[in-house]
Scaffold this motif. Structure first.
Motif, PDB file in Angstrom:
ATOM      1  N   GLU A 149     107.016 111.262  69.714  1.00 51.19           N
ATOM      2  CA  GLU A 149     106.507 110.351  68.686  1.00 51.19           C
ATOM      3  C   GLU A 149     105.071 109.926  68.964  1.00 51.19           C
ATOM      4  N   ALA A 186     102.635 112.870  68.396  1.00 48.79           N
ATOM      5  CA  ALA A 186     102.562 113.157  66.965  1.00 48.79           C
ATOM      6  C   ALA A 186     101.678 112.126  66.258  1.00 48.79           C
ATOM      7  N   ALA A 187     101.795 110.869  66.644  1.00 49.82           N
ATOM      8  CA  ALA A 187     100.969 109.813  66.043  1.00 49.82           C
ATOM      9  C   ALA A 187      99.500 110.018  66.360  1.00 49.82           C
ATOM     10  N   ARG A 188      99.188 110.417  67.595  1.00 45.43           N
ATOM     11  CA  ARG A 188      97.792 110.646  67.967  1.00 45.43           C
ATOM     12  C   ARG A 188      97.225 111.851  67.228  1.00 45.43           C
ATOM     13  N   ARG A 189      98.022 112.899  67.103  1.00 49.51           N
ATOM     14  CA  ARG A 189      97.539 114.088  66.394  1.00 49.51           C
ATOM     15  C   ARG A 189      97.278 113.775  64.921  1.00 49.51           C
ATOM     16  N   GLU A 190      98.177 113.005  64.330  1.00 44.52           N
ATOM     17  CA  GLU A 190      97.996 112.631  62.920  1.00 44.52           C
ATOM     18  C   GLU A 190      96.741 111.777  62.746  1.00 44.52           C
ATOM     19  N   ALA A 191      96.547 110.809  63.643  1.00 40.60           N
ATOM     20  CA  ALA A 191      95.368 109.946  63.557  1.00 40.60           C
ATOM     21  C   ALA A 191      94.088 110.758  63.732  1.00 40.60           C
ATOM     22  N   HIS A 192      94.123 111.723  64.649  1.00 38.12           N
ATOM     23  CA  HIS A 192      92.937 112.564  64.876  1.00 38.12           C
ATOM     24  C   HIS A 192      92.620 113.397  63.642  1.00 38.12           C
ATOM     25  N   ALA A 193      93.650 113.940  63.027  1.00 36.32           N
ATOM     26  CA  ALA A 193      93.433 114.746  61.821  1.00 36.32           C
ATOM     27  C   ALA A 193      92.903 113.889  60.671  1.00 36.32           C
ATOM     28  N   ARG A 194      93.452 112.695  60.510  1.00 34.86           N
ATOM     29  CA  ARG A 194      92.994 111.814  59.437  1.00 34.86           C
ATOM     30  C   ARG A 194      91.562 111.342  59.650  1.00 34.86           C
TER      31      ARG A 194
END
Length: 331
Positions: free
Chosen positions: A296, A299-307
């Motif tokens: 989790e 996944a949160a860090r990857r999503e934040a980086h992509a955004r």
């Protein structure tokens, strides 16, 4: 006149000092409590140890925003919300300071972040545990930030200058974090029976992971000897863990909460608390990515980086525009 030596012809270039002599000089500087700066000679192992430690520290600050950030929208009062927002912002700033310190060692921030997002880099195991109640926010502030302070205050005297200077500000802010966490636990402990029960359960959840924060026992630590010889660290894992226990026991007593360790007792002759064995199997499983929230968190860090990609692209475009403008003015 200051470059006369460059104009002398026919002199043989001086032979560079051998590695053993350079390391001897380096160790003398460390022993004399001189700060090692980015352009100074340093052993490759010292540089690599610093990159590993500082980058893991930076990653931990960034990932550490997630467990508590989860409660910003659910904080019980506006005051508590504002305190929590300020704390989470501080953690982001700490990560930025530490990435900057790591960059002085010749590694780029992009490399470090890529290592985190790919799962190659490690961060503190403590942030792979869930925060199911508001009391967990207090327990993190009291115990996790308390353990961090115990670890980090000696780093203000680290032999590497940029790391030591970054830690001065970080420790000041971590002190605030620990105090607000303890204050939150105090309010819960003095509240209703349900609130006190919630505080006790949070303490039960976080006590043992907090002890694991100091790293494996000294006998199993891979980097401790070198780090202490180079004065990156001033105390061993076990020494810091013992200090934390001795510091925290009277705080728990004041809260009238019970530390979840039936073997905990005061040793009068040794003038310290003895405590039960830490479950290092759990620690190793979390480090390997098998903790309650490892997947989790990444996944949160990857999503934040992509955004955030558009922000980075806009910043780069603006920097390029400013560069071209200055070039045009210079022409």
């Amino acid at each position: 006149m200051y470059t006369q030596g460059l104009d002398v012809q026919g002199l043989e270039p001086a032979a560079p000092p051998d590695a053993a002599l350079l390391e001897e000089r380096f160790l003398k500087r460390v022993d004399a409590e001189e700060k090692i700066e980015p352009k100074d000679w340093m052993p490759a192992r010292y540089r690599n140890t610093l990159i590993r430690q500082i980058s893991q520290h930076a990653h931990s600050e960034i990932v550490g925003m997630l467990p508590e950030g989860n409660w910003i929208t659910r904080a019980p009062t506006l005051l508590r919300k504002s305190i929590l927002i300020a704390k989470v912002q501080d953690e982001g700033g700490h990560g930025a300071y530490l990435y900057s310190a790591a960059e002085t060692l010749g590694v780029s921030r992009d490399q470090l972040i890529d290592q985190l997002l790919s799962g190659k880099a490690k961060y503190s195991s403590i942030f792979n545990y869930p925060t199911p109640t508001w009391a967990d926010v207090g327990a993190i502030g009291w115990l996790v930030d308390g353990a961090a302070i115990m670890n980090q205050i000696p780093l203000c005297r680290c032999s590497y200058g940029p790391y030591a200077r970054a830690m001065v500000r970080i420790c000041r802010e971590e002190s605030f974090h620990q105090r607000q966490g303890y204050d939150l636990m105090l309010q819960l402990a003095r509240g209703t029976a349900e609130q006190k029960r919630m505080a006790q359960e949070a303490l039960n959840r976080w006590w043992w992971p907090a002890l694991m924060m100091f790293g494996p026992p000294d006998a199993e630590s891979m980097h401790g000897t070198d780090s202490q010889r180079w004065k990156i660290k001033r105390f061993s894992n076990d020494e810091l863990r013992q200090k934390f226990v001795d510091f925290t026991v009277p705080q728990a007593r004041f809260l009238e909460l019970t530390l979840p360790d039936p073997l905990l007792r005061w040793n009068e002759s040794a003038q310290r608390h003895e405590f039960g064995p830490v479950d290092w199997t759990e620690f190793n499983q979390v480090l390997k990515g098998n903790g309650p929230c490892n997947t989790e968190r990444l996944a949160a860090r990857r999503e934040a980086h992509a955004r955030g990609a558009w922000v980075r692209e806009a910043a780069m475009a603006h920097a390029e525009k400013q560069r071209l403008r200055k070039t045009g003015l210079a022409a």
